[in-house]
Scaffold this motif. Sequence first.
Motif, PDB file in Angstrom:
ATOM      1  N   ALA A 196     -15.247   9.352  -6.007  1.00 34.93           N
ATOM      2  CA  ALA A 196     -16.610   8.828  -5.891  1.00 34.93           C
ATOM      3  C   ALA A 196     -17.613   9.824  -6.456  1.00 34.93           C
ATOM      4  CB  ALA A 196     -16.928   8.533  -4.429  1.00 34.93           C
ATOM      5  N   ALA A 197     -17.392  11.094  -6.151  1.00 34.70           N
ATOM      6  CA  ALA A 197     -18.309  12.128  -6.649  1.00 34.70           C
ATOM      7  C   ALA A 197     -18.296  12.175  -8.173  1.00 34.70           C
ATOM      8  CB  ALA A 197     -17.918  13.484  -6.078  1.00 34.70           C
ATOM      9  N   ARG A 198     -17.127  11.879  -8.757  1.00 31.67           N
ATOM     10  CA  ARG A 198     -17.049  11.909 -10.220  1.00 31.67           C
ATOM     11  C   ARG A 198     -17.384  10.584 -10.862  1.00 31.67           C
ATOM     12  NH1 ARG A 198     -14.123  16.027 -12.544  1.00 31.67           N
ATOM     13  NH2 ARG A 198     -13.265  17.536 -11.063  1.00 31.67           N
ATOM     14  N   GLU A 199     -17.664   9.588 -10.008  1.00 35.08           N
ATOM     15  CA  GLU A 199     -17.948   8.229 -10.508  1.00 35.08           C
ATOM     16  C   GLU A 199     -16.789   7.676 -11.332  1.00 35.08           C
ATOM     17  OE1 GLU A 199     -21.889   7.761 -12.280  1.00 35.08           O
ATOM     18  OE2 GLU A 199     -22.519   9.513 -11.096  1.00 35.08           O
ATOM     19  N   VAL A 200     -15.578   7.943 -10.853  1.00 31.94           N
ATOM     20  CA  VAL A 200     -14.380   7.399 -11.506  1.00 31.94           C
ATOM     21  C   VAL A 200     -13.698   6.460 -10.525  1.00 31.94           C
ATOM     22  CG1 VAL A 200     -12.101   7.965 -12.436  1.00 31.94           C
ATOM     23  CG2 VAL A 200     -14.055   9.447 -12.930  1.00 31.94           C
ATOM     24  N   ARG A 201     -13.319   5.267 -11.017  1.00 30.76           N
ATOM     25  CA  ARG A 201     -12.648   4.310 -10.129  1.00 30.76           C
ATOM     26  C   ARG A 201     -11.165   4.640 -10.023  1.00 30.76           C
ATOM     27  NH1 ARG A 201     -14.328   0.971 -13.622  1.00 30.76           N
ATOM     28  NH2 ARG A 201     -12.478  -0.335 -13.736  1.00 30.76           N
ATOM     29  N   VAL A 202     -10.618   4.481  -8.825  1.00 33.03           N
ATOM     30  CA  VAL A 202      -9.170   4.645  -8.656  1.00 33.03           C
ATOM     31  C   VAL A 202      -8.606   3.330  -8.153  1.00 33.03           C
ATOM     32  CG1 VAL A 202      -7.352   5.833  -7.393  1.00 33.03           C
ATOM     33  CG2 VAL A 202      -9.354   7.101  -8.143  1.00 33.03           C
ATOM     34  N   GLU A 203      -7.674   2.753  -8.883  1.00 37.92           N
ATOM     35  CA  GLU A 203      -7.081   1.482  -8.473  1.00 37.92           C
ATOM     36  C   GLU A 203      -5.582   1.616  -8.323  1.00 37.92           C
ATOM     37  OE1 GLU A 203     -10.229  -1.359 -10.919  1.00 37.92           O
ATOM     38  OE2 GLU A 203      -8.104  -1.365 -11.471  1.00 37.92           O
ATOM     39  N   THR A 204      -5.022   0.898  -7.339  1.00 37.56           N
ATOM     40  CA  THR A 204      -3.573   0.862  -7.235  1.00 37.56           C
ATOM     41  C   THR A 204      -3.084  -0.522  -7.625  1.00 37.56           C
ATOM     42  OG1 THR A 204      -3.840   0.365  -4.911  1.00 37.56           O
ATOM     43  CG2 THR A 204      -3.283   2.617  -5.453  1.00 37.56           C
ATOM     44  N   ASP A 205      -1.952  -0.553  -8.323  1.00 32.62           N
ATOM     45  CA  ASP A 205      -1.407  -1.812  -8.815  1.00 32.62           C
ATOM     46  C   ASP A 205       0.047  -1.843  -8.380  1.00 32.62           C
ATOM     47  OD1 ASP A 205      -1.038  -3.239 -12.185  1.00 32.62           O
ATOM     48  OD2 ASP A 205      -0.261  -3.854 -10.220  1.00 32.62           O
ATOM     49  N   VAL A 206       0.306  -2.578  -7.315  1.00 33.20           N
ATOM     50  CA  VAL A 206       1.645  -2.580  -6.738  1.00 33.20           C
ATOM     51  C   VAL A 206       2.146  -4.005  -6.631  1.00 33.20           C
ATOM     52  CG1 VAL A 206       2.977  -2.061  -4.707  1.00 33.20           C
ATOM     53  CG2 VAL A 206       1.219  -0.481  -5.438  1.00 33.20           C
ATOM     54  N   PRO A 207       3.253  -4.324  -7.288  1.00 35.92           N
ATOM     55  CA  PRO A 207       3.765  -5.693  -7.217  1.00 35.92           C
ATOM     56  C   PRO A 207       4.337  -5.985  -5.834  1.00 35.92           C
ATOM     57  CG  PRO A 207       5.272  -4.316  -8.440  1.00 35.92           C
ATOM     58  CD  PRO A 207       4.089  -3.455  -8.117  1.00 35.92           C
ATOM     59  N   PRO A 208       4.457  -7.246  -5.498  1.00 34.12           N
ATOM     60  CA  PRO A 208       4.853  -7.623  -4.140  1.00 34.12           C
ATOM     61  C   PRO A 208       6.300  -7.282  -3.776  1.00 34.12           C
ATOM     62  CG  PRO A 208       4.666  -9.572  -5.514  1.00 34.12           C
ATOM     63  CD  PRO A 208       4.128  -8.424  -6.316  1.00 34.12           C
ATOM     64  N   GLU A 209       7.177  -7.134  -4.787  1.00 37.75           N
ATOM     65  CA  GLU A 209       8.562  -6.903  -4.394  1.00 37.75           C
ATOM     66  C   GLU A 209       8.755  -5.515  -3.777  1.00 37.75           C
ATOM     67  OE1 GLU A 209       7.802  -8.012  -7.436  1.00 37.75           O
ATOM     68  OE2 GLU A 209       8.462  -6.608  -8.976  1.00 37.75           O
ATOM     69  N   SER A 210       9.959  -5.279  -3.273  1.00 38.31           N
ATOM     70  CA  SER A 210      10.229  -4.057  -2.529  1.00 38.31           C
ATOM     71  C   SER A 210      10.034  -2.811  -3.381  1.00 38.31           C
ATOM     72  CB  SER A 210      11.658  -4.076  -1.998  1.00 38.31           C
ATOM     73  OG  SER A 210      12.008  -2.778  -1.575  1.00 38.31           O
ATOM     74  N   ASN A 211       9.263  -1.868  -2.835  1.00 41.71           N
ATOM     75  CA  ASN A 211       9.028  -0.634  -3.567  1.00 41.71           C
ATOM     76  C   ASN A 211       9.602   0.553  -2.816  1.00 41.71           C
ATOM     77  OD1 ASN A 211       7.307  -1.780  -5.699  1.00 41.71           O
ATOM     78  ND2 ASN A 211       5.998  -2.312  -3.969  1.00 41.71           N
ATOM     79  N   ARG A 212      10.741   0.314  -2.171  1.00 45.96           N
ATOM     80  CA  ARG A 212      11.322   1.381  -1.371  1.00 45.96           C
ATOM     81  C   ARG A 212      12.421   2.107  -2.126  1.00 45.96           C
ATOM     82  NH1 ARG A 212      10.282   0.613   4.087  1.00 45.96           N
ATOM     83  NH2 ARG A 212       9.018  -1.238   4.445  1.00 45.96           N
ATOM     84  N   ILE A 213      12.402   3.423  -1.991  1.00 42.35           N
ATOM     85  CA  ILE A 213      13.516   4.222  -2.513  1.00 42.35           C
ATOM     86  C   ILE A 213      13.796   5.338  -1.520  1.00 42.35           C
ATOM     87  CG2 ILE A 213      13.106   3.833  -4.972  1.00 42.35           C
ATOM     88  CD1 ILE A 213      11.708   6.527  -5.049  1.00 42.35           C
ATOM     89  N   PHE A 214      14.965   5.947  -1.694  1.00 35.00           N
ATOM     90  CA  PHE A 214      15.304   7.085  -0.848  1.00 35.00           C
ATOM     91  C   PHE A 214      14.876   8.352  -1.560  1.00 35.00           C
ATOM     92  CE2 PHE A 214      17.591   5.913   2.946  1.00 35.00           C
ATOM     93  CZ  PHE A 214      17.815   4.566   2.732  1.00 35.00           C
ATOM     94  N   THR A 215      13.898   9.029  -0.981  1.00 33.39           N
ATOM     95  CA  THR A 215      13.397  10.241  -1.621  1.00 33.39           C
ATOM     96  C   THR A 215      12.659  11.077  -0.581  1.00 33.39           C
ATOM     97  OG1 THR A 215      12.133  11.053  -3.526  1.00 33.39           O
ATOM     98  CG2 THR A 215      11.196   9.222  -2.298  1.00 33.39           C
ATOM     99  N   ASP A 216      12.055  12.167  -1.011  1.00 35.02           N
ATOM    100  CA  ASP A 216      11.279  12.993  -0.088  1.00 35.02           C
ATOM    101  C   ASP A 216       9.805  12.633  -0.226  1.00 35.02           C
ATOM    102  OD1 ASP A 216       9.738  14.966   1.113  1.00 35.02           O
ATOM    103  OD2 ASP A 216      11.173  16.555   0.660  1.00 35.02           O
TER     104      ASP A 216
END
Lengths: 384, 147
Positions: free
Chosen positions: A249-269
Motif C-alpha cells: 500500500a505504501a508503494r501504491e502497488v497492487r498485490v493479487e493472488t490467483d489460485v484455481p479451485p482445485e487442490s493446491n496441497r503438496i508435502f513440503t516445509d
Amino acid sequence: MAENNIRLLLVDDEDGFKQPLAKRLGRRGLEALMASSGQEALSVLAEQPVDVVVLDVKMPGMDGLETLAKIRERHPGVEVILLTGHASTADGVEGIKAGAFDYLTKPIEFEHLLSKIGQAQDKRLRAREKREETAFREKIRQQMIATERLASLGTLAAGVAHEINNPLAIISESVGWLRSLLNKEELKDMPHRDGFIMALEKIETSKERAKRITHQLLGFARKTDSLIQETDLAVLLNEVSQLVAREAAAREVRVETDVPPESNRIFTDPNQLRQVVLNLVTNALQATPPGGLVRLLVRQEQNGLRLEVVDTGEGIPKENLQRIFEPFFSTKPPGKGTGLGLSVSLGIVEKLGGRIEVKSELGRGTTFCVHLPRHYTPAGRNSA
Amino acid sequence: MIKIPARILLVDDEKDFVEMLSLRLTEEGQRVTPAHSGQECLEILKEKEIDVVILDIKMPGMDGMETLREIKRLYPLVEVIMLTGHGTVETAVDGMKMGAFDYLVKPSNFQDLQEKLAAAQKRRYEQEERIRKAEAHALARRSGDMF
C-alpha cells in the motif's frame, strides 16, 4: 542399414539417369528430391532439409567438385556421395579429399548405392549424436562449476559468519556495559551524556544489523531438517500477501493472488517455503513502480505445483539473470538488503526437491517460477 | 525473578567477551568466575561450588561439547547453558540431549540470558531442596531404626 526416412537429393544433368533411379529408390522407401545442376542443388539445399546428396561429378555449368565444395561449406551436416565416370576415378579420390563421403563409378550397382547411402546416414547420425553429447557435457560441466562455487561460497560464508559472531558478541556486551555505567547515579550529570547514549544506540543498531546478516549467512549453509507437512499453497500465498499488504500500500502497488479451485496441497516445509515466497514478493515490490501489479499464482503441473510471482516492474537485464542467485549479488544500494535473499531461497527450494526459474523483460517485468514436487523425498531427488 | 546471586562459571576462549559479560552479570548481582578453556572449566569445578556454567561450544583444545559431557558426568547437578556462535540448531539440540539446560546464539540478548540464568538457577535450587529433603528423610528413618 539406417532407417528408411533418409532425405535424399539426386543431382545429375541427365533426366534419363536420375528419374528411373529415383523411382527405384522410391520403391525401397527412400524419397528423393532431384536437381539437374549444381546451382539447382544448392537452391534445393537452401530450402529443404536433406541428409544425403548423390552427386554426379561431370555436369555442365558448376561441376560436381565445385558443388561439393559449396555443399560442405554451407551445409556441413550433409553427406555427399559422388558419382564419377568410368575413366575418372581420380575425381572420386579428389572428392573424398574435399569432404565427400565416398564415390561410386558409373554404371552404378543399385544395391551398392543403397548401402553407401545407409553408411552415409549412419555417419551423419553418429556425428550429430557426438555434437549433442559434447554440448550436453559442457552444459553439465558449467552447472557443476556453478553449483560447486555456490557450495564453497556457502561453506565460506558460514565460516566467516561464525567468526564474526564472536567479535559481535564482544561489541554487544561492551555496549551493554557502557549503557549500564551511564545509568549510574554518579554519571547522571555527566557532560555530553546524551551524545554517549546516542552513539551507543547507533552501535547497538548496527550490531543488530550485522547479526541479521551473519544469521542469514549461517542459514544459507544450514543442514537442518525441514519440517515436512501437508501444505496448502493457496493459504500460503494469502498469508504472504497479507504480510506485505502494508508495504504494498505504501508503494501504491497492487498485490493479487490467483489460485484455481482445485487442490493446491503438496508435502513440503511451509515455513521455509513462506520465507522463499516472501523474499520473491518483497523483491517484486521493490522493483515495481507505483501503480504497478504483483501477482501470486499457483498452477498444477504434471509432477507437482508451480508458484509464480509476476511483477510489472523494471525487469532484470540479461547479463544479470545468470547472477541473481549468487550470494552477495545485489543491485540495491549498500545497507539496503544483504544480497542473500535469492541465494538462500534457491538453496531452500532445491532442498525441498524443486527448482526456480526466472524470466524477465526490461521495462515490462519479471516472473519467478518455483516448481515443487507433490511429494518430498528426503534425498531431494525429485524431478519437478 | 528471585534475586539470589547465582554462582556462575563463564567459559569462553574469547577473553574480551568473558571480561565484559562478567562485568555486566556482576553488576546485576551475580557471582561470576571466568574460565578460558574446557580444561580450566573442569579444574575450577573441582575447587569451587558452581550453580550454572555458561559454556561456549566452539573452543580450541577441549571443545564445548566434550566439556559439557564431562561436566554432566562429574557434576550432574550443575546446570549448563550453551553459547553458540554457530547458529546451527542441531548442535544446540545435541547439547540439550546431553543434558544442557538451554542454549543461546551469539551475540545474545542480555535479557534472554538473564531469564535463562534465572530458570537454570531455579531448577538448581529446587533440585538442591529435593536432595535436602530426601537426605533429611533418610536420616530420620535411620535414627528411627537405631532406637
